[in-house]
Scaffold this motif. Structure first.
Motif, mmCIF file in Angstrom:
data_model
loop_
_atom_site.group_PDB
_atom_site.id
_atom_site.type_symbol
_atom_site.label_atom_id
_atom_site.label_comp_id
_atom_site.label_asym_id
_atom_site.label_seq_id
_atom_site.Cartn_x
_atom_site.Cartn_y
_atom_site.Cartn_z
ATOM 1 N N ILE A 314 0.828 -1.213 0.000
ATOM 2 C CA ILE A 314 0.000 0.000 0.000
ATOM 3 C C ILE A 314 0.857 1.256 0.000
ATOM 4 O O ILE A 314 0.491 2.280 -0.587
ATOM 5 N N SER A 315 2.028 1.198 0.638
ATOM 6 C CA SER A 315 2.886 2.380 0.750
ATOM 7 C C SER A 315 3.569 2.736 -0.562
ATOM 8 O O SER A 315 4.057 3.857 -0.720
ATOM 9 N N LEU A 316 3.623 1.800 -1.514
ATOM 10 C CA LEU A 316 4.269 2.084 -2.790
ATOM 11 C C LEU A 316 3.391 2.994 -3.656
ATOM 12 O O LEU A 316 2.197 3.151 -3.414
ATOM 13 N N ASP A 317 4.004 3.609 -4.676
ATOM 14 C CA ASP A 317 3.278 4.575 -5.503
ATOM 15 C C ASP A 317 2.249 3.882 -6.389
ATOM 16 O O ASP A 317 2.328 2.681 -6.662
ATOM 17 N N HIS A 318 1.286 4.659 -6.850
ATOM 18 C CA HIS A 318 0.168 4.127 -7.616
ATOM 19 C C HIS A 318 0.606 3.587 -8.981
ATOM 20 O O HIS A 318 0.001 2.640 -9.498
ATOM 21 N N VAL A 319 1.642 4.182 -9.576
ATOM 22 C CA VAL A 319 2.111 3.702 -10.875
ATOM 23 C C VAL A 319 2.611 2.267 -10.751
ATOM 24 O O VAL A 319 2.279 1.400 -11.565
ATOM 25 N N THR A 320 3.391 2.004 -9.709
ATOM 26 C CA THR A 320 3.894 0.647 -9.472
ATOM 27 C C THR A 320 2.751 -0.319 -9.195
ATOM 28 O O THR A 320 2.728 -1.445 -9.707
ATOM 29 N N GLN A 321 1.801 0.114 -8.388
ATOM 30 C CA GLN A 321 0.670 -0.754 -8.045
ATOM 31 C C GLN A 321 -0.153 -1.116 -9.274
ATOM 32 O O GLN A 321 -0.528 -2.275 -9.469
ATOM 33 N N LEU A 322 -0.437 -0.124 -10.120
ATOM 34 C CA LEU A 322 -1.250 -0.377 -11.314
ATOM 35 C C LEU A 322 -0.494 -1.239 -12.328
ATOM 36 O O LEU A 322 -1.090 -2.107 -12.975
ATOM 37 N N THR A 323 0.814 -1.005 -12.454
ATOM 38 C CA THR A 323 1.612 -1.818 -13.373
ATOM 39 C C THR A 323 1.662 -3.266 -12.908
ATOM 40 O O THR A 323 1.540 -4.204 -13.713
ATOM 41 N N ALA A 324 1.833 -3.459 -11.600
ATOM 42 C CA ALA A 324 1.841 -4.811 -11.042
ATOM 43 C C ALA A 324 0.483 -5.490 -11.242
ATOM 44 O O ALA A 324 0.410 -6.697 -11.525
ATOM 45 N N LEU A 325 -0.590 -4.722 -11.101
ATOM 46 C CA LEU A 325 -1.931 -5.264 -11.317
ATOM 47 C C LEU A 325 -2.094 -5.733 -12.760
ATOM 48 O O LEU A 325 -2.676 -6.797 -13.024
ATOM 49 N N ALA A 326 -1.547 -4.961 -13.694
ATOM 50 C CA ALA A 326 -1.633 -5.342 -15.109
ATOM 51 C C ALA A 326 -0.897 -6.658 -15.363
ATOM 52 O O ALA A 326 -1.400 -7.539 -16.068
ATOM 53 N N TRP A 327 0.278 -6.808 -14.769
ATOM 54 C CA TRP A 327 1.035 -8.061 -14.923
ATOM 55 C C TRP A 327 0.277 -9.223 -14.293
ATOM 56 O O TRP A 327 0.297 -10.347 -14.804
ATOM 57 N N MET A 328 -0.383 -8.969 -13.191
ATOM 58 C CA MET A 328 -1.150 -10.019 -12.529
ATOM 59 C C MET A 328 -2.317 -10.476 -13.419
ATOM 60 O O MET A 328 -2.607 -11.678 -13.513
ATOM 61 N N ILE A 329 -2.939 -9.534 -14.068
ATOM 62 C CA ILE A 329 -4.039 -9.874 -14.973
ATOM 63 C C ILE A 329 -3.527 -10.728 -16.134
ATOM 64 O O ILE A 329 -4.159 -11.705 -16.542
ATOM 65 N N ILE A 330 -2.344 -10.365 -16.667
ATOM 66 C CA ILE A 330 -1.739 -11.164 -17.737
ATOM 67 C C ILE A 330 -1.479 -12.590 -17.247
ATOM 68 O O ILE A 330 -1.733 -13.571 -17.961
ATOM 69 N N GLY A 331 -0.973 -12.709 -16.013
ATOM 70 C CA GLY A 331 -0.721 -14.029 -15.441
ATOM 71 C C GLY A 331 -1.994 -14.844 -15.294
ATOM 72 O O GLY A 331 -2.009 -16.056 -15.574
ATOM 73 N N LEU A 332 -3.077 -14.202 -14.886
ATOM 74 C CA LEU A 332 -4.359 -14.906 -14.748
ATOM 75 C C LEU A 332 -4.892 -15.360 -16.099
ATOM 76 O O LEU A 332 -5.490 -16.440 -16.213
ATOM 77 N N VAL A 333 -4.680 -14.518 -17.121
ATOM 78 C CA VAL A 333 -5.121 -14.895 -18.468
ATOM 79 C C VAL A 333 -4.377 -16.152 -18.924
ATOM 80 O O VAL A 333 -4.978 -17.081 -19.484
ATOM 81 N N ILE A 334 -3.050 -16.181 -18.691
ATOM 82 C CA ILE A 334 -2.253 -17.352 -19.061
ATOM 83 C C ILE A 334 -2.739 -18.586 -18.303
ATOM 84 O O ILE A 334 -2.872 -19.682 -18.872
ATOM 85 N N TYR A 335 -3.043 -18.398 -17.034
ATOM 86 C CA TYR A 335 -3.483 -19.539 -16.219
ATOM 87 C C TYR A 335 -4.807 -20.114 -16.723
ATOM 88 O O TYR A 335 -4.939 -21.328 -16.907
ATOM 89 N N PHE A 336 -5.779 -19.246 -16.962
ATOM 90 C CA PHE A 336 -7.104 -19.736 -17.334
ATOM 91 C C PHE A 336 -7.204 -20.156 -18.799
ATOM 92 O O PHE A 336 -8.109 -20.904 -19.172
ATOM 93 N N THR A 337 -6.273 -19.694 -19.644
ATOM 94 C CA THR A 337 -6.323 -20.087 -21.052
ATOM 95 C C THR A 337 -5.445 -21.300 -21.355
ATOM 96 O O THR A 337 -5.703 -22.027 -22.316
ATOM 97 N N TYR A 338 -4.410 -21.528 -20.561
ATOM 98 C CA TYR A 338 -3.528 -22.671 -20.817
ATOM 99 C C TYR A 338 -3.367 -23.578 -19.601
ATOM 100 O O TYR A 338 -3.637 -24.782 -19.662
ATOM 101 N N SER A 339 -2.935 -22.999 -18.494
ATOM 102 C CA SER A 339 -2.537 -23.812 -17.351
ATOM 103 C C SER A 339 -3.686 -24.621 -16.769
ATOM 104 O O SER A 339 -3.530 -25.810 -16.460
#
Length: 348
Positions: A314-339
């Motif tokens: 929570i203490s980190l800046d919003h740019v880092t948080q939103l970028t990390a969220l985007a990567w997490m969404i990409i990871g979930l897409v990979i999981y549900f489409t392949y894994s």
């Protein structure tokens, strides 16, 4: 556009970070060669950087000024620091002061601790994992934490914190030695070597850990089989290492170092949150499982792990948080489409 600030406070910019790519290439080739060779090189690197850190602590202690530690926390009314290029030092000034400043500082440098958990990913290659893993993780954690605290204490005692914000930038240690330890200019070069060695050893351990994680995930059907292909001679997951080199190399070559560091920290913090929750769940749902190394004081330790890591996220800046969220969404897409479809669990 990659940018960095040298010890003189001069901002340097460039389009591509070639040195970072070269280091990644050499380390990737070393990992393909073998774990034993990687361990030897890593041991040499660790010895060199620890020796230089100890030299700095011993010599820098003589140049400490008590007034630099007063007040111990950055006062709430202190103006936001401005970098030489005119940009603000941080994206979240609210978290720069007092205890929240300490919390955010811990979150920013959290990537320095990611090598400890990576040790567990090489458990399959340990002679006695039951004994070696806890000793390796907890022992190195204690020693490095002591060195981190002593190094930080001496550094902030040698130079006021405002110099690190406004003048030293990313080369704050070299700047402090050059400015306040005038009789030990040779130490500036040694510390630079230690910093480069430190980054290299972290990269080596993380590339080792990630390739082994991908290897295990591939064997479980969570990733394509290419990540589990072993080299016919060296018996290492060489294709996984090469793919990681291409991906991480593109990231290191074009993404600013500060953003890359923050993303690494927030990703590790989130992983620790999930691990802490997982330990608690597994202890409740599968109490009969044999645990060679058992986490003590559950659920207290697990709960504190979740709370502390979440607070740092929570203490980190919003740019880092939103970028990390985007990567997490990409990871979930990979999981549900392949894994999820190819997981071996679906075929039991």
């Amino acid at each position: 556009m990659e940018s960095a600030i040298d010890a003189s406070g001069v901002l340097h910019t460039g389009i591509f970070n070639a040195p970072a790519l070269l280091i990644l290439l050499l380390l990737s080739l070393l990992l393909i060669k073998g774990t034993e060779e990687s361990a030897i090189v890593n041991a040499i690197i660790v010895f060199v950087k620890v020796a230089i850190v100890l030299v700095f602590i011993a010599i820098g202690w003589q140049y400490m000024r008590p007034e630099n530690h007063v007040p111990y926390f950055i006062p709430a009314d202190h103006p936001d620091a401005i970098l030489p290029d005119g940009t603000h030092y941080s994206y979240a000034p609210t978290f720069n002061h007092g205890f929240m400043g300490v919390l955010r500082g811990a979150a920013i440098v959290f990537f320095a601790f990611i090598g400890f958990d990576a040790v567990s990913t090489a458990a399959q290659e340990a002679k006695n994992p039951k004994r070696d893993m806890p000793i390796g993780i907890l022992g190195s954690l204690v020693v490095c934490t002591i060195l981190y605290v002593l190094f930080s204490w001496v550094l902030t005692g040698v130079a006021p914190f405002t110099d690190f914000q406004n003048k030293g930038g990313e080369a704050s240690v070299a700047y402090a030695i050059k400015t306040y330890m005038v009789d030990h200019q040779w130490l500036e070069t040694l510390v630079t070597i230690a910093i480069l060695a430190g980054f290299s050893s972290v990269i080596l351990v993380m590339l080792l850990g990630q390739s082994r994680v991908f290897y295990s995930m591939s064997n479980d059907g969570l990733l394509p089989k290419v990540f589990a292909d072993l080299h016919p001679k060296f018996r290492t997951p060489y294709k996984s290492n090469l793919i990681l080199f291409l991906f991480v190399g593109a990231f290191a070559g074009f993404v600013p170092g500060r953003l890359a560091g923050d993303l690494t920290s927030i990703g590790t913090l989130f992983a620790f949150v999930l691990v802490s929750i997982g330990v608690w769940i597994m202890r409740k749902s599968n109490p009969e499982v044999v645990r060679p190394f058992k986490t003590p004081a559950v659920p207290f330790v697990s709960s504190m792990g979740v709370l502390v890591c979440t607070a740092m996220i929570i203490s980190l800046d919003h740019v880092t948080q939103l970028t990390a969220l985007a990567w997490m969404i990409i990871g979930l897409v990979i999981y549900f489409t392949y894994s999820k479809k190819n997981s071996k669990l679906n075929h039991l």
